[in-house]
Scaffold this motif. Structure first.
Motif, PDB file in Angstrom:
ATOM      1  N   MET C 202      12.573  -3.702 102.261  1.00 38.50           N
ATOM      2  CA  MET C 202      11.131  -3.854 102.089  1.00 38.50           C
ATOM      3  C   MET C 202      10.590  -5.070 102.840  1.00 38.50           C
ATOM      4  O   MET C 202       9.578  -5.014 103.510  1.00 38.50           O
ATOM      5  CB  MET C 202      10.791  -3.972 100.598  1.00 38.50           C
ATOM      6  N   GLY C 203      11.318  -6.190 102.696  1.00 38.48           N
ATOM      7  CA  GLY C 203      10.826  -7.400 103.323  1.00 38.48           C
ATOM      8  C   GLY C 203      11.161  -7.504 104.790  1.00 38.48           C
ATOM      9  O   GLY C 203      10.676  -8.378 105.493  1.00 38.48           O
ATOM     10  N   LEU C 204      12.016  -6.622 105.251  1.00 35.18           N
ATOM     11  CA  LEU C 204      12.568  -6.787 106.592  1.00 35.18           C
ATOM     12  C   LEU C 204      11.979  -5.802 107.595  1.00 35.18           C
ATOM     13  O   LEU C 204      11.649  -6.168 108.723  1.00 35.18           O
ATOM     14  CB  LEU C 204      14.091  -6.606 106.511  1.00 35.18           C
ATOM     15  N   CYS C 205      11.830  -4.559 107.177  1.00 37.36           N
ATOM     16  CA  CYS C 205      11.555  -3.518 108.160  1.00 37.36           C
ATOM     17  C   CYS C 205      10.077  -3.218 108.305  1.00 37.36           C
ATOM     18  O   CYS C 205       9.281  -3.436 107.402  1.00 37.36           O
ATOM     19  CB  CYS C 205      12.295  -2.248 107.775  1.00 37.36           C
ATOM     20  N   GLN C 206       9.744  -2.707 109.498  1.00 41.39           N
ATOM     21  CA  GLN C 206       8.355  -2.361 109.762  1.00 41.39           C
ATOM     22  C   GLN C 206       8.051  -0.931 109.344  1.00 41.39           C
ATOM     23  O   GLN C 206       6.977  -0.629 108.853  1.00 41.39           O
ATOM     24  CB  GLN C 206       8.056  -2.555 111.257  1.00 41.39           C
ATOM     25  N   ARG C 207       9.036  -0.052 109.579  1.00 38.36           N
ATOM     26  CA  ARG C 207       8.819   1.348 109.201  1.00 38.36           C
ATOM     27  C   ARG C 207      10.022   1.858 108.454  1.00 38.36           C
ATOM     28  O   ARG C 207      11.161   1.513 108.755  1.00 38.36           O
ATOM     29  CB  ARG C 207       8.563   2.198 110.438  1.00 38.36           C
ATOM     30  N   ILE C 208       9.761   2.701 107.479  1.00 40.76           N
ATOM     31  CA  ILE C 208      10.829   3.210 106.626  1.00 40.76           C
ATOM     32  C   ILE C 208      10.735   4.724 106.545  1.00 40.76           C
ATOM     33  O   ILE C 208       9.638   5.297 106.472  1.00 40.76           O
ATOM     34  CB  ILE C 208      10.728   2.606 105.205  1.00 40.76           C
ATOM     35  N   LEU C 209      11.909   5.364 106.585  1.00 35.19           N
ATOM     36  CA  LEU C 209      11.965   6.809 106.423  1.00 35.19           C
ATOM     37  C   LEU C 209      12.766   7.081 105.159  1.00 35.19           C
ATOM     38  O   LEU C 209      13.799   6.465 104.940  1.00 35.19           O
ATOM     39  CB  LEU C 209      12.676   7.430 107.639  1.00 35.19           C
ATOM     40  N   VAL C 210      12.263   7.969 104.321  1.00 34.66           N
ATOM     41  CA  VAL C 210      12.964   8.244 103.070  1.00 34.66           C
ATOM     42  C   VAL C 210      13.550   9.653 103.081  1.00 34.66           C
ATOM     43  O   VAL C 210      12.839  10.619 103.368  1.00 34.66           O
ATOM     44  CB  VAL C 210      12.019   8.095 101.847  1.00 34.66           C
ATOM     45  N   LEU C 211      14.827   9.733 102.795  1.00 34.44           N
ATOM     46  CA  LEU C 211      15.513  11.016 102.724  1.00 34.44           C
ATOM     47  C   LEU C 211      15.809  11.343 101.274  1.00 34.44           C
ATOM     48  O   LEU C 211      16.098  10.451 100.482  1.00 34.44           O
ATOM     49  CB  LEU C 211      16.863  10.941 103.446  1.00 34.44           C
ATOM     50  N   ASP C 212      15.722  12.629 100.936  1.00 32.54           N
ATOM     51  CA  ASP C 212      16.208  13.062  99.632  1.00 32.54           C
ATOM     52  C   ASP C 212      16.725  14.486  99.783  1.00 32.54           C
ATOM     53  O   ASP C 212      16.047  15.342 100.348  1.00 32.54           O
ATOM     54  CB  ASP C 212      15.084  12.997  98.598  1.00 32.54           C
ATOM     55  N   TYR C 213      17.907  14.726  99.249  1.00 35.06           N
ATOM     56  CA  TYR C 213      18.551  16.033  99.397  1.00 35.06           C
ATOM     57  C   TYR C 213      18.511  16.558 100.834  1.00 35.06           C
ATOM     58  O   TYR C 213      18.203  17.720 101.084  1.00 35.06           O
ATOM     59  CB  TYR C 213      17.933  17.066  98.444  1.00 35.06           C
ATOM     60  N   GLY C 214      18.761  15.684 101.785  1.00 30.57           N
ATOM     61  CA  GLY C 214      18.869  16.116 103.171  1.00 30.57           C
ATOM     62  C   GLY C 214      17.545  16.369 103.869  1.00 30.57           C
ATOM     63  O   GLY C 214      17.526  16.882 104.979  1.00 30.57           O
ATOM     64  N   GLU C 215      16.444  16.031 103.196  1.00 32.49           N
ATOM     65  CA  GLU C 215      15.150  16.264 103.845  1.00 32.49           C
ATOM     66  C   GLU C 215      14.324  14.983 103.882  1.00 32.49           C
ATOM     67  O   GLU C 215      14.448  14.117 103.007  1.00 32.49           O
ATOM     68  CB  GLU C 215      14.378  17.359 103.095  1.00 32.49           C
TER      69      GLU C 215
END
Lengths: 287, 328, 242
Positions: C202-215
């Motif tokens: 949270m404090g480090l990255c500019q963009r985050i992608l969230v995966l759940d159950y392979g999607e």
């Protein structure tokens, strides 16, 4: 020509059931504790000699001696486990192999020392006669041996799935950490698997002695042969093991009758390499 | 284990001089000469094995295959066409390399590792042995004798074992130099890395398959040429040169010598092969193969209680000796 | 906005009947601090292994700076400029730290210059006092630093880190974040951090992608992610089961 071929194939397939039994012992040891036992084939050789010895000394038939040699080999297996294998578990697998190769040399030299180099066979067998199917003759001793092997293999698979000790062995082979969490003492389980794996060679040795001779160098053949069966079957499939054993036995017989009697081991080794190349995980395995 | 594995130069030169003088002590004692040469031969084989086994961590059990190929190349060329073993050795080495690559490529391609590599390489030895037994044009069950010469450098045939001792000593030096060079080069670092963890080596840019093939080729070449000398020394060729026990013993020497340590396998060869021959000479008389029983027990004990190898042990003893001498 | 360095399009990976990755697409831009997060078993590691080439996808395409790298072996991908560190450190146990770094340094340097590169990386990662220690004798936090160092020695343009923070205490974690930020700013290395724990990225990255159950269930800035109801559900749903 085709008649003798089919005759040989039948014989080979029946012997293959015993090979599957030998490989079952190996798969218990390799599958459970990941120990590569190079001396497994030589345990078969030792069992055969013990059978020969008992048969000669007391007149007990080769088909019955497993009742005596089974517990004996089980004890030998426990001894080998606690004296040698247990100390190598935490070391690199090359150390394990060095140790079991040392054990292999030891057993072979010991057999040579005690029984000398010439082949030995028992002059008689309880199981006499042969069975005629069409134009093919099958020695009763081969047939009984194959049947006993199949029964023992299924007996062991029942033991593995129905008893607590058996389930502990299977649990340890699936996931050691999880198994130890559930109160499985891994050293005892390993010792049990090693003892049982070794003891199975006692049955195979007795059965083989009903129709074969034994010499101190034949351990090599049984060793690679059982690895071949195991490579083909993969780990964890009992019917796969049986089918692979039969295939290996039949292939061996075919090589002998079609090509050259000396080619029996050649065929097995070629088959082994082929299986490794084409199906590294085995034909039936889960791992 | 692997760092600090080079011996002091002074000690190396002293050892080499000692080795060069050894036959002069043995004089015409042919038994002693054969023994020394055999120790050197095993030293060469185990040192070569160290490249594929010790550095790259691939438990190769096919030394007998490459030895046999080298021996049969030299023998056949000499018997059939009177071609000098010196050329034959090179060719034998190359044939061994060709064969090794032919076998190694699919094995490494399909990711056959550890146990299965060990087993399939050991199967190879037996396949070749039986194949040469059946192949009557070149092999067959009878020994094929090399032409006899009292003293011929061209034919590499001598009535004494003395020259073979020196040739083998030269080969050992060559094998050690190759080993040392590889160990301290890019290839050596790559081999050590992939021997520890192939995936980690791969993501750091190591082409593990190519590196393993290179190691295999170097090893096969050294063993193949040694096989050529082996044939000339014994004066015949036979399919039993494709020997399973020899192959496993070479690997064992490499392991108990100390995996990846340049001088480890030689130390193991000197200690173990001479122990074995000593036992054979002293125990072999009355009880055939008793020496093997004792020898295998020695092997198991060393593997169990000196898992880092003899080399670290010897090195430690040498350091202690040196520090004591300095103190005095 | 800078050019994309890595584009993953419609990536699918199956293990038998299990679909580990289902039609995953993402884009990492040059010089970015990117992160892939998700609960256990979301397919993060599978995605990671497919990008670096240790596993081959069943469908889809991976482009690195416009070049198709789908299904290439890892060493080729490393040649091009992508490398990684592993979740469970895969140490070269019997080698010293110095030697392990040298393995990576050989990627771009010959025998003559390799020692200089090793010294440079050792200085960068503050490993001078440990350089002759053996990798089997050191603790987890140092081991992770060695993994990072040997990866940096290959001079990557894109560095993937698989759960680099797992098993570290808060002080070590802060240290690691400082190092990563410095790498990004000073060495201009694009970072892709695969994480299980949200707080770290949270404090480090500019963009985050969230995966759940392979999607892919969400993508955006840390603020957007932390308020996204689907993400909260994915994480809390898991929490409720435990």
């Amino acid at each position: 020509m085709t008649d003798t071929l089919i005759q040989n194939l039948l014989n080979g397939a029946l012997t293959g059931c015993i090979y599957a039994l030998i490989a079952l012992g190996l798969s218990l040891i390799f599958g459970v504790m990941n120990v590569v036992n190079f001396a497994h084939g030589d345990l078969v050789m030792v069992s055969m000699y013990l059978t020969f010895w008992i048969g000669l000394g007391t007149g007990i038939d080769a088909a019955i001696t497993p009742l005596l040699t089974f517990p004996l080999l089980f004890l030998i297996g426990l001894l080998v486990y606690y004296a040698i294998i247990d100390r190598t578990l935490r070391q690199r697998y090359v150390t394990q192999i060095a140790v079991t190769v040392g054990l292999m040399t030891f057993l072979r030299a010991l057999a040579q020392l005690i029984w000398k180099a010439q082949p030995r066979a028992l002059p008689y067998s309880l199981i006499q006669g042969s069975i005629q199917i069409g134009s093919y003759t099958i020695l009763a001793s081969r047939l009984v041996s194959a049947a006993v092997s199949v029964l023992v293999i299924f007996g062991i698979s029942l033991f593995l799935s129905r008893t607590w000790a058996g389930r502990a062995i299977r649990a340890a082979s699936d996931d050691l950490d999880a198994a130890s969490l559930h109160g499985v003492d891994f050293r005892q389980t390993y010792a049990l698997a090693f003892g049982l794996g070794s003891a199975l060679t006692a049955i195979a040795g007795g059965l083989l002695m009903t129709f074969q001779q034994v010499d101190p160098t034949m351990g090599v053949r049984f060793g690679l042969l059982s690895w071949c069966v195991l490579a083909m079957a993969g780990l964890g499939s009992i019917p796969g093991l049986l089918i692979s054993g039969v295939i290996v036995g039949a292939a061996e017989a075919m090589g002998m009758s079609l090509w050259d009697p000396r080619a029996r081991s050649l065929v097995i080794y070629l088959l082994f390499i082929l299986v490794l190349w084409l199906r590294p995980r085995g034909l039936f395995g889960r791992k | 284990m692997r760092s600090g594995n080079s011996l002091p130069r002074s000690l190396l030169i002293a050892l080499l001089v000692l080795a060069a003088l050894l036959p002069l002590v043995a004089r015409s004692n042919q038994y002693a000469l054969v023994l020394f040469t055999t120790v050197l031969l095993y030293g060469v084989l185990a040192t070569a094995w160290n490249i594929i086994g010790g550095l790259a961590g691939q438990l190769d059990l096919a030394a007998g295959a490459y030895l046999g190929l080298g021996a049969f190349t030299v023998g056949t060329l000499l018997i059939r066409w009177n071609i000098s073993p010196w050329l034959g050795m090179i060719l034998g080495g190359l044939i061994a390399v060709g064969f090794a690559l032919l076998i190694g490529y699919p094995l490494f391609r399909f990711g056959i590792r550890e146990v299965w590599y060990a087993l399939s390489s050991s199967a190879l030895v037996e396949v070749l042995r039986v194949a040469f037994l059946i192949w009557n044009q070149v092999g067959g069950p009878m020994e094929r004798y090399l032409p006899y010469h009292e003293w011929s450098l061209y034919h590499l045939r001598f009535a004494t074992y003395m020259p073979f001792y020196y040739i083998m000593l030269g080969m050992l030096v060559l094998a050690l130099v190759v080993n040392h060079r590889v160990r301290h080069s890019r290839l050596g670092y790559y081999l050590m890395a992939l021997g520890e963890n192939e995936d980690a080596a791969e993501v750091l840019g190591v082409n593990t398959q190519a590196c393993k093939l290179q190691a295999l080729a170097l090893y096969a070449f050294l063993v193949g040429t040694a096989g050529g000398v082996y044939a000339c020394m014994y004066g015949f060729i036979h399919p039993n040169f494709f020997s399973g026990p020899l192959s496993t013993e070479v690997a064992i020497l490499g392991i108990v010598g100390g995996m990846g340590i340049t001088y480890g396998p030689v130390m193991a060869a000197i200690l173990l092969v001479s122990t074995r021959e000593f036992l054979r000479a002293n125990l072999g008389g009355q009880l055939e193969s008793f020496y093997l029983v004792v020898y295998s027990v020695v092997l198991i004990l060393i593997a169990l209680f000196r898992p880092q190898g003899i080399a670290t042990f010897v090195r430690g003893a040498y350091d202690r000796l040196l520090s004591r001498m300095v103190k005095e | 906005m800078s050019a994309p360095i890595l584009q993953v399009a419609h990536l699918t990976k199956r293990f038998g009947n299990l679909i580990a990755l289902n039609d995953v697409s993402l884009e990492i831009r040059e010089g970015e601090l990117f992160s892939i997060i998700g609960p256990n078993g979301a397919g993060k590691s599978t995605l990671f292994f497919n990008i670096i080439g240790l596993q081959k996808p069943d469908a889809g395409q991976i482009l690195f700076r416009g070049m198709d790298i789908t299904g290439k072996p890892p060493h080729k991908i490393c040649d091009l400029g992508i490398t990684c560190t592993f979740q469970v450190p895969r140490a070269f146990a019997s080698m010293t730290i110095e030697e392990a770094i040298r393995v990576g340094a050989y990627k771009r340097y010959g025998e003559r210059d390799v020692a200089r590169k090793v010294d440079e990386v050792i200085a960068l990662c503050d490993l001078e006092e440990h350089r002759r220690q053996r990798c089997c004798d050191i603790g987890l936090s140092l081991l992770r630093r060695v993994e990072l160092a040997r990866a940096l020695a290959t001079e990557p343009m894109l560095l993937l880190l698989d759960e680099a923070g797992a098993g570290l205490n808060p002080t070590e974690l802060t240290e690691l974040m400082t190092v990563l930020r410095r790498l990004n700013e000073e060495q201009h290395i694009t970072l892709c951090i695969v994480e299980h724990v949200m707080q770290m990225v949270m404090g480090l990255c500019q963009r985050i992608l969230v995966l759940d159950y392979g999607e892919v269930i969400a993508e955006g800035s840390p603020q957007e992610i932390s308020t996204n109801p689907r993400v909260i559900e994915a994480y809390l749903g898991k929490g409720a089961v435990c």
